[in-house]
Design a protein around this motif. Structure first.
Motif, PDB file in Angstrom:
ATOM      1  N   ASN A   1       0.797  -1.224   0.000  1.00  0.00           N
ATOM      2  CA  ASN A   1       0.000   0.000   0.000  1.00  0.00           C
ATOM      3  C   ASN A   1       0.829   1.274   0.000  1.00  0.00           C
ATOM      4  O   ASN A   1       0.264   2.378  -0.020  1.00  0.00           O
ATOM      5  CB  ASN A   1      -0.942   0.001   1.201  1.00  0.00           C
ATOM      6  CG  ASN A   1      -2.040  -1.036   1.056  1.00  0.00           C
ATOM      7  OD1 ASN A   1      -2.888  -0.933   0.176  1.00  0.00           O
ATOM      8  ND2 ASN A   1      -2.014  -2.057   1.898  1.00  0.00           N
ATOM      9  N   MET A   2       2.149   1.143   0.022  1.00  0.00           N
ATOM     10  CA  MET A   2       3.025   2.311  -0.065  1.00  0.00           C
ATOM     11  C   MET A   2       4.424   1.835  -0.449  1.00  0.00           C
ATOM     12  O   MET A   2       4.731   0.637  -0.358  1.00  0.00           O
ATOM     13  CB  MET A   2       3.071   3.082   1.263  1.00  0.00           C
ATOM     14  CG  MET A   2       3.655   2.323   2.422  1.00  0.00           C
ATOM     15  SD  MET A   2       3.693   3.299   3.964  1.00  0.00           S
ATOM     16  CE  MET A   2       4.896   4.558   3.556  1.00  0.00           C
ATOM     17  N   ALA A   3       5.255   2.769  -0.870  1.00  0.00           N
ATOM     18  CA  ALA A   3       6.642   2.441  -1.174  1.00  0.00           C
ATOM     19  C   ALA A   3       7.374   2.025   0.100  1.00  0.00           C
ATOM     20  O   ALA A   3       6.972   2.383   1.210  1.00  0.00           O
ATOM     21  CB  ALA A   3       7.324   3.646  -1.813  1.00  0.00           C
ATOM     22  N   HIS A   4       8.435   1.257  -0.090  1.00  0.00           N
ATOM     23  CA  HIS A   4       9.292   0.786   1.015  1.00  0.00           C
ATOM     24  C   HIS A   4       8.563  -0.208   1.909  1.00  0.00           C
ATOM     25  O   HIS A   4       8.908  -0.362   3.082  1.00  0.00           O
ATOM     26  CB  HIS A   4       9.826   1.953   1.845  1.00  0.00           C
ATOM     27  CG  HIS A   4      10.496   3.010   1.034  1.00  0.00           C
ATOM     28  ND1 HIS A   4      11.667   2.788   0.350  1.00  0.00           N
ATOM     29  CD2 HIS A   4      10.141   4.308   0.775  1.00  0.00           C
ATOM     30  CE1 HIS A   4      12.018   3.882  -0.287  1.00  0.00           C
ATOM     31  NE2 HIS A   4      11.113   4.820  -0.049  1.00  0.00           N
TER      32      HIS A   4
ATOM     33  N   HIS B   1      -4.668 -17.809  -6.646  1.00  0.00           N
ATOM     34  CA  HIS B   1      -3.873 -17.550  -5.451  1.00  0.00           C
ATOM     35  C   HIS B   1      -4.428 -18.358  -4.282  1.00  0.00           C
ATOM     36  O   HIS B   1      -5.640 -18.446  -4.107  1.00  0.00           O
ATOM     37  CB  HIS B   1      -3.886 -16.065  -5.086  1.00  0.00           C
ATOM     38  CG  HIS B   1      -3.264 -15.187  -6.130  1.00  0.00           C
ATOM     39  ND1 HIS B   1      -4.011 -14.515  -7.074  1.00  0.00           N
ATOM     40  CD2 HIS B   1      -1.966 -14.890  -6.377  1.00  0.00           C
ATOM     41  CE1 HIS B   1      -3.197 -13.826  -7.860  1.00  0.00           C
ATOM     42  NE2 HIS B   1      -1.956 -14.032  -7.463  1.00  0.00           N
ATOM     43  N   ASP B   2      -3.526 -18.901  -3.492  1.00  0.00           N
ATOM     44  CA  ASP B   2      -3.924 -19.700  -2.337  1.00  0.00           C
ATOM     45  C   ASP B   2      -4.060 -18.877  -1.070  1.00  0.00           C
ATOM     46  O   ASP B   2      -4.685 -19.308  -0.101  1.00  0.00           O
ATOM     47  CB  ASP B   2      -2.887 -20.806  -2.089  1.00  0.00           C
ATOM     48  CG  ASP B   2      -2.723 -21.704  -3.301  1.00  0.00           C
ATOM     49  OD1 ASP B   2      -3.738 -22.265  -3.756  1.00  0.00           O
ATOM     50  OD2 ASP B   2      -1.587 -21.828  -3.802  1.00  0.00           O
ATOM     51  N   ALA B   3      -3.445 -17.698  -1.056  1.00  0.00           N
ATOM     52  CA  ALA B   3      -3.442 -16.871   0.150  1.00  0.00           C
ATOM     53  C   ALA B   3      -3.227 -15.418  -0.244  1.00  0.00           C
ATOM     54  O   ALA B   3      -2.775 -15.112  -1.349  1.00  0.00           O
ATOM     55  CB  ALA B   3      -2.365 -17.333   1.115  1.00  0.00           C
ATOM     56  N   LEU B   4      -3.525 -14.530   0.701  1.00  0.00           N
ATOM     57  CA  LEU B   4      -3.423 -13.094   0.473  1.00  0.00           C
ATOM     58  C   LEU B   4      -2.773 -12.435   1.683  1.00  0.00           C
ATOM     59  O   LEU B   4      -3.181 -12.682   2.821  1.00  0.00           O
ATOM     60  CB  LEU B   4      -4.822 -12.501   0.253  1.00  0.00           C
ATOM     61  CG  LEU B   4      -4.966 -10.974   0.256  1.00  0.00           C
ATOM     62  CD1 LEU B   4      -4.176 -10.343  -0.881  1.00  0.00           C
ATOM     63  CD2 LEU B   4      -6.452 -10.590   0.169  1.00  0.00           C
ATOM     64  N   VAL B   5      -1.770 -11.584   1.420  1.00  0.00           N
ATOM     65  CA  VAL B   5      -1.152 -10.752   2.454  1.00  0.00           C
ATOM     66  C   VAL B   5      -1.360  -9.298   2.056  1.00  0.00           C
ATOM     67  O   VAL B   5      -1.079  -8.907   0.922  1.00  0.00           O
ATOM     68  CB  VAL B   5       0.356 -11.032   2.580  1.00  0.00           C
ATOM     69  CG1 VAL B   5       0.990 -10.107   3.635  1.00  0.00           C
ATOM     70  CG2 VAL B   5       0.618 -12.490   2.931  1.00  0.00           C
ATOM     71  N   VAL B   6      -1.852  -8.488   2.986  1.00  0.00           N
ATOM     72  CA  VAL B   6      -2.017  -7.047   2.754  1.00  0.00           C
ATOM     73  C   VAL B   6      -1.205  -6.314   3.811  1.00  0.00           C
ATOM     74  O   VAL B   6      -1.459  -6.450   5.009  1.00  0.00           O
ATOM     75  CB  VAL B   6      -3.494  -6.622   2.810  1.00  0.00           C
ATOM     76  CG1 VAL B   6      -3.622  -5.119   2.577  1.00  0.00           C
ATOM     77  CG2 VAL B   6      -4.302  -7.382   1.755  1.00  0.00           C
ATOM     78  N   LEU B   7      -0.230  -5.537   3.340  1.00  0.00           N
ATOM     79  CA  LEU B   7       0.708  -4.861   4.236  1.00  0.00           C
ATOM     80  C   LEU B   7       0.182  -3.491   4.666  1.00  0.00           C
ATOM     81  O   LEU B   7      -0.901  -3.070   4.281  1.00  0.00           O
ATOM     82  CB  LEU B   7       2.063  -4.735   3.547  1.00  0.00           C
ATOM     83  CG  LEU B   7       2.739  -6.071   3.212  1.00  0.00           C
ATOM     84  CD1 LEU B   7       3.994  -5.838   2.384  1.00  0.00           C
ATOM     85  CD2 LEU B   7       3.082  -6.845   4.480  1.00  0.00           C
ATOM     86  N   GLY B   8       0.976  -2.803   5.470  1.00  0.00           N
ATOM     87  CA  GLY B   8       0.581  -1.519   6.007  1.00  0.00           C
ATOM     88  C   GLY B   8       0.725  -0.385   5.012  1.00  0.00           C
ATOM     89  O   GLY B   8       1.150  -0.571   3.869  1.00  0.00           O
ATOM     90  N   GLY B   9       0.365   0.820   5.468  1.00  0.00           N
ATOM     91  CA  GLY B   9       0.468   1.991   4.614  1.00  0.00           C
ATOM     92  C   GLY B   9       0.186   3.249   5.404  1.00  0.00           C
ATOM     93  O   GLY B   9      -0.347   3.204   6.507  1.00  0.00           O
ATOM     94  N   GLU B  10       0.544   4.384   4.810  1.00  0.00           N
ATOM     95  CA  GLU B  10       0.372   5.667   5.499  1.00  0.00           C
ATOM     96  C   GLU B  10      -1.059   6.171   5.436  1.00  0.00           C
ATOM     97  O   GLU B  10      -1.447   7.059   6.205  1.00  0.00           O
ATOM     98  CB  GLU B  10       1.307   6.705   4.887  1.00  0.00           C
ATOM     99  CG  GLU B  10       1.096   6.901   3.397  1.00  0.00           C
ATOM    100  CD  GLU B  10       2.223   7.679   2.737  1.00  0.00           C
ATOM    101  OE1 GLU B  10       3.030   8.294   3.477  1.00  0.00           O
ATOM    102  OE2 GLU B  10       2.301   7.675   1.505  1.00  0.00           O
ATOM    103  N   GLN B  11      -1.877   5.652   4.520  1.00  0.00           N
ATOM    104  CA  GLN B  11      -3.260   6.093   4.389  1.00  0.00           C
ATOM    105  C   GLN B  11      -4.150   5.412   5.424  1.00  0.00           C
ATOM    106  O   GLN B  11      -3.754   4.427   6.049  1.00  0.00           O
ATOM    107  CB  GLN B  11      -3.785   5.815   2.979  1.00  0.00           C
ATOM    108  CG  GLN B  11      -3.857   4.344   2.582  1.00  0.00           C
ATOM    109  CD  GLN B  11      -2.582   3.832   1.956  1.00  0.00           C
ATOM    110  OE1 GLN B  11      -1.521   3.941   2.533  1.00  0.00           O
ATOM    111  NE2 GLN B  11      -2.700   3.243   0.777  1.00  0.00           N
ATOM    112  N   SER B  12      -5.350   5.932   5.602  1.00  0.00           N
ATOM    113  CA  SER B  12      -6.324   5.237   6.432  1.00  0.00           C
ATOM    114  C   SER B  12      -7.077   4.235   5.563  1.00  0.00           C
ATOM    115  O   SER B  12      -7.035   4.292   4.333  1.00  0.00           O
ATOM    116  CB  SER B  12      -7.310   6.227   7.067  1.00  0.00           C
ATOM    117  OG  SER B  12      -8.379   6.518   6.179  1.00  0.00           O
ATOM    118  N   ALA B  13      -7.798   3.339   6.228  1.00  0.00           N
ATOM    119  CA  ALA B  13      -8.534   2.297   5.509  1.00  0.00           C
ATOM    120  C   ALA B  13      -9.763   2.832   4.797  1.00  0.00           C
ATOM    121  O   ALA B  13     -10.404   2.098   4.038  1.00  0.00           O
ATOM    122  CB  ALA B  13      -8.934   1.188   6.478  1.00  0.00           C
TER     123      ALA B  13
END
Length: 250
Positions: free
Chosen positions: A8-11, A46-58
């Motif tokens: 959801n964001m760079a780095h 896809h067998d699974a999903l990973v969603v990482l963090g970010g500076e925005q709100s949900a």
């Protein structure tokens, strides 16, 4: 084992989760919708999903119009019984997708903090891997309410809702257990200006913080990562996408 990873964001950095996925021989499909890259239209492939963090709100849909679609995709994976992992912003999106509320700017934490399991968390096959209480890195100001039908797994004095599970293996974790020491030190360099605004003393005293907490946090994070990866049920794909799981067509 094919795992969709949404950044959801760079780095962004998979950190300990990446280590566990590599150990399991997973194929990782990274997507960056914040750059305009399309998300998959469905969960097939896809067998699974990973969603990482970010500076925005949900709920920053006006800035990032892909967020409602991502919340729906997370729910689709969970409803199908496939493993889902939402970290920080990802946990807030998983809560949103299942009817939870997003609490904006009411739950600031930064640095290593203790996370304590609930009674349900101590019985959970993933959360219990780190023990009843452990240190983990936190960096957020938003949080969530536990969605209807979800199981509350972890808490701490600052933010009551630190983790939940919904369905077979969809996990939302507010804390950055993926952030092992190399990830945290990378954030110190990359986000120096932001960190100085949050905690002007953090970088000066970082060696002391790390000496007290990093080792325990690294061990707990890798244990959690390996336990979550163990929930993934790889499927065979035959006949133009027909999914076969554990020898049974699905």
């Amino acid at each position: 084992m094919r795992v969709l990873v949404v950044e959801n964001m760079a780095h962004s950095d998979l950190g300990q989760v990446g280590v566990a996925l590599q150990e399991a021989g997973a194929q990782i499909d990274p997507r960056q919708p914040f750059t305009g890259q399309a998300l998959p239209g469905d969960i097939d492939g896809h067998d699974a999903l990973v969603v990482l963090g970010g500076e925005q709100s949900a709920v920053d849909d006006h800035i990032h119009p892909y967020l409602p679609e991502l919340a729906r995709l997370m729910r689709a994976f969970a409803d199908a019984g496939r493993s889902v992992l939402g970290i920080c912003l990802g946990s807030q999106l998983l809560a949103r997708g299942h009817g939870g509320d997003n609490l904006l700017g009411k739950a600031r934490e930064f640095g290593w903090h203790e996370v304590t399991l609930t009674a349900e968390g101590e019985r959970d096959p993933v959360l219990s891997a780190a023990g009843p209480a452990f240190k983990s890195f936190e960096w957020h100001s938003d949080s969530f309410t536990i969605p209807p039908g979800a199981v509350h797994l972890a808490t701490n004095p600052t933010v009551a809702n630190q983790a939940f599970r919904i369905g077979r293996a969809a996990y939302g974790m507010q804390f950055h257990f993926e952030a092992g020491t190399p990830v945290v030190e990378g954030w110190n360099r990359t986000f120096e200006t932001v960190i100085n605004r949050i905690d002007p003393d953090w970088l000066q005293h970082y060696p002391e913080h790390a000496a007290r907490h990093a080792g325990q946090s690294d061990a707990a994070g890798l244990a959690l990562a390996r336990a979550w990866v163990a929930t993934i049920q790889p499927a065979e794909y035959v006949d133009h996408g027909t999914r076969r799981l554990a020898g049974v067509s699905a």
